[in-house]
Motif scaffolding. Structure first.
Motif, short mmCIF file in Angstrom:
data_model
loop_
_atom_site.label_atom_id
_atom_site.label_comp_id
_atom_site.label_asym_id
_atom_site.label_seq_id
_atom_site.Cartn_x
_atom_site.Cartn_y
_atom_site.Cartn_z
N ASP A 1 0.82 -1.21 0.00
CA ASP A 1 0.00 0.00 0.00
C ASP A 1 0.85 1.27 0.00
O ASP A 1 0.39 2.34 0.39
CB ASP A 1 -0.94 0.00 1.20
CG ASP A 1 -0.19 -0.19 2.52
OD1 ASP A 1 1.03 -0.47 2.49
OD2 ASP A 1 -0.82 -0.07 3.59
N ILE A 2 2.10 1.15 -0.44
CA ILE A 2 3.03 2.29 -0.46
C ILE A 2 3.32 2.68 -1.91
O ILE A 2 3.61 1.83 -2.75
CB ILE A 2 4.35 1.94 0.25
CG1 ILE A 2 4.09 1.49 1.69
CG2 ILE A 2 5.31 3.13 0.23
CD1 ILE A 2 5.30 0.88 2.36
N LYS B 1 1.46 6.85 1.66
CA LYS B 1 0.72 5.70 2.17
C LYS B 1 -0.55 6.24 2.82
O LYS B 1 -0.46 7.08 3.74
CB LYS B 1 1.56 4.91 3.18
CG LYS B 1 0.88 3.68 3.74
CD LYS B 1 1.84 2.90 4.65
CE LYS B 1 1.16 1.67 5.22
NZ LYS B 1 2.08 0.84 6.02
#
Length: 374
Positions: free
Chosen positions: A149-150, A360
């Protein structure tokens, strides 16, 4: 016989004289070339220059005074035995803006600018003033990279360790991987400590106190464990980090520890009956109660960064405005500051300007002690 004795006496005298000259020369050379703090004042045109080297901070600090207004500058740099390092200063004025272009053979100065009543980063000056600058930082960005999720916009030569509740997402230009440490989620990793070269992570599998830590080599992500000689409680507070040494105060046990991560050595440096160590521009011996009041070491860097009505640098107790918007500061080094604006991580330095690094979504809500940058 007397003639021979006189020759020997003369030779001895010459030998002793030569020894004295060598010793004096050695002492002079040692005093001349040894690293030492100093302050020099001199004028170039209409600008008063206050040049300072702080051997403890390994930094040059400058104060330029022009028309009764201050322009400050700081740089961590190896010591030079030379003095009066500034050779030329050009003054540029435009409406309410004034900039000093400082030239030196030893130090690379960026433009030092003021707008009305405050010093500002030269990136904030008007386009008209910028036309006078012969250089401008240019940062290249490759295609965005997504890992879990970065979103990665620019590695910028860094290694990143992003807490994912059970360990870290380890990001670098070579590969993006996971470092798994725990079998359960850890939501408040407040005692993870970043030193110059390592991450120290307490054993969060235990409750209340820990006697084991994990050490991550920041350069390569390798993990080792270390069984401590004593229990350390999770309500401990980190006073400061110097190099790879952590100064930690265990409030439950009333003990101050110096933890050398590189050597895996733990030393008791303060108790209720023995004053502890505290750094406030110099080392002091203080009671643990007084240390708790002061909370954290002061004066470890020549330049600090704060978020006070926007992002600012502090040099010699004077402020330099960097960014008008409020930010959440994540990490500070000698020349750079890392901060969040919403869920986006940036780096700022006076040499390179603002660089967009990572984002993020969760950082909008949870970012306390979860981002580590080397």
């Amino acid at each position: 016989m007397a003639i021979i004795d006189m020759k020997q006496i003369k030779l001895r005298r010459r030998f002793y004289l030569l020894c004295i000259v060598i010793v004096i020369g050695f002492i002079w050379g040692y005093n001349f070339f040894k690293i030492k703090s100093y302050i020099k004042e001199y004028k170039i045109n209409d600008v008063l220059v206050k040049e300072k080297y702080d051997k403890n901070l390994k930094s040059y600090v400058y104060q330029f005074i022009y028309n009764d207004e201050d322009y400050v500058f700081a740089l961590t740099k190896d010591y030079s035995w030379k003095r009066k390092l500034v050779k030329k200063i050009d003054v540029l004025a435009n409406d309410d803006e004034t900039c000093l272009l400082v030239k030196s053979n030893e130090i690379n100065f960026y433009p030092l600018c003021r707008d009305k009543n405050e010093q500002i980063a030269y990136l904030l000056v008007s386009d008209k003033m910028k036309e006078n600058f012969s250089f401008w930082p240019s940062i290249s960005y490759s295609d965005e990279v997504n890992y879990n999720d970065i979103t990665i916009y620019n590695y910028f030569y860094h290694n990143y360790y992003i807490w994912n509740y059970r360990g870290f997402d380890y990001l670098n230009t070579t590969s993006n991987t996971k470092i798994e440490l725990f079998d359960k989620d850890v939501y408040n990793p407040k005692l993870i400590v970043q030193t110059d070269d390592y991450l120290l992570v307490p054993d969060y599998n235990t409750n209340y106190y820990f006697n084991k830590v994990y050490i991550i080599n920041a350069l390569n992500g390798k993990v080792s464990s270390w069984d401590l000689s004593k229990d350390v409680y999770f309500d401990s507070m980190v006073l400061g980090i110097i190099g790879n040494e952590i100064y930690l105060l265990d409030k439950h046990e009333n003990v101050e520890w110096k933890i050398d991560v590189a050597k895996k050595k733990m030393t008791n440096v303060g108790t209720l009956s023995k004053k502890g160590l505290f750094y406030d521009n110099e080392w002091q011996k203080l009671s643990l109660n007084k240390i708790i009041e002061k909370k954290e070491f002061k004066g470890l860097k020549a330049m600090d960064f704060v978020n006070e009505n926007g992002l600012k640098a502090i040099i010699m107790d004077k402020t330099v405005k960097i960014k008008n918007a409020d930010v959440k500061i994540i990490r500070k080094t000698n020349e750079s500051v890392y901060y969040l604006v919403d869920d986006v991580l940036y780096e700022y330095s006076f040499g390179n300007g603002e660089i967009k690094l990572l984002s993020k979504f969760e950082w909008n809500f949870n970012n306390q002690n979860t981002i580590f940058i080397f």
